[in-house]
Write an enzyme that holds these catalytic residues in place. Sequence first.
Site, PDB file in Angstrom:
ATOM      1  N   ARG A  96     -36.319  77.093  -3.783  1.00  0.00           N
ATOM      2  CA  ARG A  96     -35.719  77.911  -2.708  1.00  0.00           C
ATOM      3  C   ARG A  96     -35.921  77.271  -1.345  1.00  0.00           C
ATOM      4  NH1 ARG A  96     -34.683  83.173  -4.074  1.00  0.00           N
ATOM      5  NH2 ARG A  96     -34.873  83.800  -1.901  1.00  0.00           N
ATOM      6  N   LYS A  99     -20.067  68.240  -6.196  1.00  0.00           N
ATOM      7  CA  LYS A  99     -21.240  67.782  -6.964  1.00  0.00           C
ATOM      8  C   LYS A  99     -21.659  66.382  -6.533  1.00  0.00           C
ATOM      9  CE  LYS A  99     -22.510  71.196  -9.054  1.00  0.00           C
ATOM     10  NZ  LYS A  99     -21.970  71.906  -7.964  1.00  0.00           N
ATOM     11  N   CYS A 135     -36.387  80.707   1.862  1.00  0.00           N
ATOM     12  CA  CYS A 135     -37.780  80.328   1.555  1.00  0.00           C
ATOM     13  C   CYS A 135     -38.233  81.051   0.287  1.00  0.00           C
ATOM     14  CB  CYS A 135     -38.682  80.720   2.708  1.00  0.00           C
ATOM     15  SG  CYS A 135     -38.102  80.096   4.288  1.00  0.00           S
ATOM     16  N   GLU A 137     -23.216  66.458  -2.950  1.00  0.00           N
ATOM     17  CA  GLU A 137     -24.536  67.091  -2.759  1.00  0.00           C
ATOM     18  C   GLU A 137     -25.622  66.416  -3.584  1.00  0.00           C
ATOM     19  OE1 GLU A 137     -24.961  71.178  -3.978  1.00  0.00           O
ATOM     20  OE2 GLU A 137     -23.518  70.954  -5.586  1.00  0.00           O
ATOM     21  N   HIS A 139       1.396  63.497   0.883  1.00  0.00           N
ATOM     22  CA  HIS A 139       1.506  64.072   2.235  1.00  0.00           C
ATOM     23  C   HIS A 139       0.404  63.569   3.145  1.00  0.00           C
ATOM     24  CE1 HIS A 139       4.688  66.663   0.823  1.00  0.00           C
ATOM     25  NE2 HIS A 139       3.934  67.016  -0.204  1.00  0.00           N
ATOM     26  N   LYS A 154     -31.405  76.274  -2.560  1.00  0.00           N
ATOM     27  CA  LYS A 154     -30.685  76.877  -3.676  1.00  0.00           C
ATOM     28  C   LYS A 154     -29.859  78.081  -3.231  1.00  0.00           C
ATOM     29  CE  LYS A 154     -29.223  77.519  -7.779  1.00  0.00           C
ATOM     30  NZ  LYS A 154     -28.099  76.665  -8.218  1.00  0.00           N
ATOM     31  N   GLU A 170     -14.631  70.881  -7.139  1.00  0.00           N
ATOM     32  CA  GLU A 170     -16.004  71.067  -7.616  1.00  0.00           C
ATOM     33  C   GLU A 170     -16.646  69.732  -7.962  1.00  0.00           C
ATOM     34  OE1 GLU A 170     -18.122  73.215  -7.443  1.00  0.00           O
ATOM     35  OE2 GLU A 170     -19.617  72.715  -8.944  1.00  0.00           O
ATOM     36  N   TRP A 225     -37.878  76.671   3.992  1.00  0.00           N
ATOM     37  CA  TRP A 225     -36.659  75.899   4.280  1.00  0.00           C
ATOM     38  C   TRP A 225     -36.380  76.193   5.738  1.00  0.00           C
ATOM     39  CZ3 TRP A 225     -31.188  77.403   4.853  1.00  0.00           C
ATOM     40  CH2 TRP A 225     -30.354  76.287   4.916  1.00  0.00           C
ATOM     41  N   ASN A 263     -39.111  85.179   5.278  1.00  0.00           N
ATOM     42  CA  ASN A 263     -37.878  84.516   4.868  1.00  0.00           C
ATOM     43  C   ASN A 263     -36.755  85.170   5.652  1.00  0.00           C
ATOM     44  OD1 ASN A 263     -35.844  83.142   3.551  1.00  0.00           O
ATOM     45  ND2 ASN A 263     -35.779  84.561   1.823  1.00  0.00           N
ATOM     46  N   GLY A 264     -35.893  84.370   6.273  1.00  0.00           N
ATOM     47  CA  GLY A 264     -34.759  84.929   7.013  1.00  0.00           C
ATOM     48  C   GLY A 264     -34.769  84.441   8.457  1.00  0.00           C
TER      49      GLY A 264
END
Length: 616
Positions: free
Chosen positions: A27, A489, A2, A492, A508, A611, A485, A75, A101-102
Site C-alpha cells: 500500500r 502494464k 499508506c 507501469e 489519423h 496499490k 491495458e 506513501w 492515511n489520507g
Amino acid sequence: MCGIVGYVGEKQALEIVVAGLRRLEYRGYDSAGVAVVADRELHTRKKAGKLANLEVLLGTDPLPGSTIGIGHTRWATHGVPNDLNAHPHTSADGRVAIIHNGIIENFAELRDDLIANGVPITSDTDSEVVAHLLAAALPVHDGDLPEAMRSVCRLLEGAFTLVAINADQPDLVVGARRNSPLVVGVGDGENFMASDVSAFIAHTREAIELGQDQVVVLTRDSVTVTDFFGEPAPVTPFTVTWDASAAEKGGYDLFMLKEIAEQPKAVADTLLGRIDRSGSLQLDDMRLSDAELRAVSKVIIIACGTAYHAGMVAKYAIEHWTRIPCEVELASEFRYRDPIVDPRTLIIAISQSGETMDTLMAMRHAREQGAKVLAICNTQGATIPRESDAALYTYAGPEIAVASTKAFLTQIVACYLVALYLAQVRGNKFPDEIRAIIAELADMPSLVDLVLDTAEPVRRLAHLFADARSVLFIGRHVGFPVALEGALKLKELAYMHAEGFAAGELKHGPIALIEDGLPVIVVAPSPRGRSVLHEKIVSNIQEVRARGAVTIVIAEEGDEAVAAYADHIIRVPQCPTLMQPLVSTVPLQVFACEMATVKGHDVDQPRNLAKSVTVE
Ligand code: AGP
C-alpha cells in the site's frame, strides 16, 4: 495511500504489528514506523525506505516489550520520504502517537494555529498536526483519548484514517476514519485495526467494517464504535472469505506472477453462486430492485487505470446485450465536466481496492445528482461498495502486486454479469440466450489456463525487445481497451514508453511514429466475428509493417490471414468475440512482467506507484 496497523491484546504487539505492515507494504513503501506503550511511556521507532530498514533499526535499537502498538508504512503525500516525515508522529510531550492515511486538507491553518500557540512542529507532514491537536484536547476531555479523538476529528477536513495510542491510557487503541479505509479484526482477548484485513488475517477472520465519520476504541476485550459526536454507531461484522496464505506468494517469486496464474480461478470464483439451478442469473448481493434496473435509461461506468479499461471492454457487452446507452468515464474527469446524470442513470463504479479517491468522489457526485450506484469491487468492507446502492464483488482474492491483473479479468466478468442481469430483468434476452452466454463465460477459466500454459514464447519476446525505445499497441473493438491495458502494464512495470491506440486511428496521425524496428503489438479480432474488423486489422498490420515496424500479433488459433504479416505471432484459443479480452490480455500481462524482470525492476512495487490511490 499508506498501510496502517493497530493491536491491543495479550501477545507482543511489535511482532504482530510488523508482520501486519509486511502484508500491507504494497500500500505504500517509502518509510515505516511503529510505536508501543510500555511502563506508561511511549516508545517510537521510524525509518525512511522500505520496511526492512525499520526492521534493521529495531534490531539495533530495540523497543521494550508491550501488548499494545501501532505501525505504519507510508506513501508520501506531504513531505518527502525521510525519517522525520515517517509515521508515527508524536505530540510535543511525547505522550501521544498517531499514524495517518489520507490528506488533511485544512492542515495548514491548523498548523499555523499550533505554531502561534508555541507548539514545535518538527516535520513537513499534514499528519503531525493531529498528534499535537490530540495532546491539546486530552486535558479538555479529562485525559480521555477517545473523546479527544472525536473532538479533533470534528476539526479536520479531507480524507483520513487515524490511529492513536496514549502513554497515559496503555490499554486502548483509538481509530477514526473519513474517506479512507479502516477495518477492525476481532480476536479472542485481542483486537486489531488495519487498512485492510490482510494485516490481521493470520490471527482472525472475524472483521468489522467501519462507516464514514466513525471512531473505534479497542481494548483487548472490547470494540466500541461511535460517530464523531460520541453517539453509538451501527457496525457491520463480516467474515473474511480468504485465508492468510492467499495473501502470501504461494511459492511464486512475485505476487504478480502468482496473480497472473490465479486468473482462471479468479474468473471461476467470480462466477460462483451467481447462476441458479435453472441456469438463470441471480445476483443476490446486488441490492438494486428489478424495478430500479428496468427504469435505467443510461449506464455510466466510472473508474481509473486498469479498472477504466475493464469498463471500456464492458461497454461493448452492455450496449450489445441490453441496448442501454453506456458511457465510460475516467473518474478523475467525470465530475468536472458537468455530467448529465439523473435518477434513471446507473453508475457502475469499478475499483479493485474500493478506496480510489478519484472514483469515490466521482460516485458521490453522481449520487448527489440522484443516480443509483453499483460498485464492482474486490475488497470487502471497502469504502466504495459501502457507499454504493449495490455492490457486486469480484472474488479474485487479494491482489497485492501494484500492477492489476486478475482484478482486470474479474472486473470484466462482473460487468458482464451485471449486463446479463439487466438484459434478464428488462427482457432484452431470453433465458436460454442468457444461459448460453453464461456457459461461454464458464468456459473461460480453462481457456485462460491454456494461454498461461503457452506463455514461454511471450517471455522470450520480452527479452528480444528489452532495448526498444517505445512499444505501440493497437486493437479494434474489444481489442482496443486491451491494447490500452497492455500499454499501461508496460509503462507501469518496465518504465518504457508505450502507447495504445484504436487501430483505425493510426492513419489519423500516430502512424507517423512508425519507424524501422519499432515493435507494434496487435490485438487481432477473431475472423469469425465481424469479418470487416478482421480485414481492417490485417490492413493495419500491413500499413505499419510497410513502414518498418516489427509486428507482434495476438491472434486466435486458426487465424492464418494475419500470419503472413506477423513477425511474431502469439496464439490464443478461439472464443466468442466479447470474451476475447479474457484471453488476449494475459500475454500482455506476461510480456510486461517479464520485461520488468529483465530490466531488474521491482515488479510487485514499481517506482512512484501505490496499490490504491486514496488521494485525488
Ligand atoms: C493498474 O495496474 C494500476 N495499479 C492502476 O491503474 C489501478 O488500476 C487504478 O489505480 C485503479 O485502482 P482501483 O481498481 O483499486 O480503483
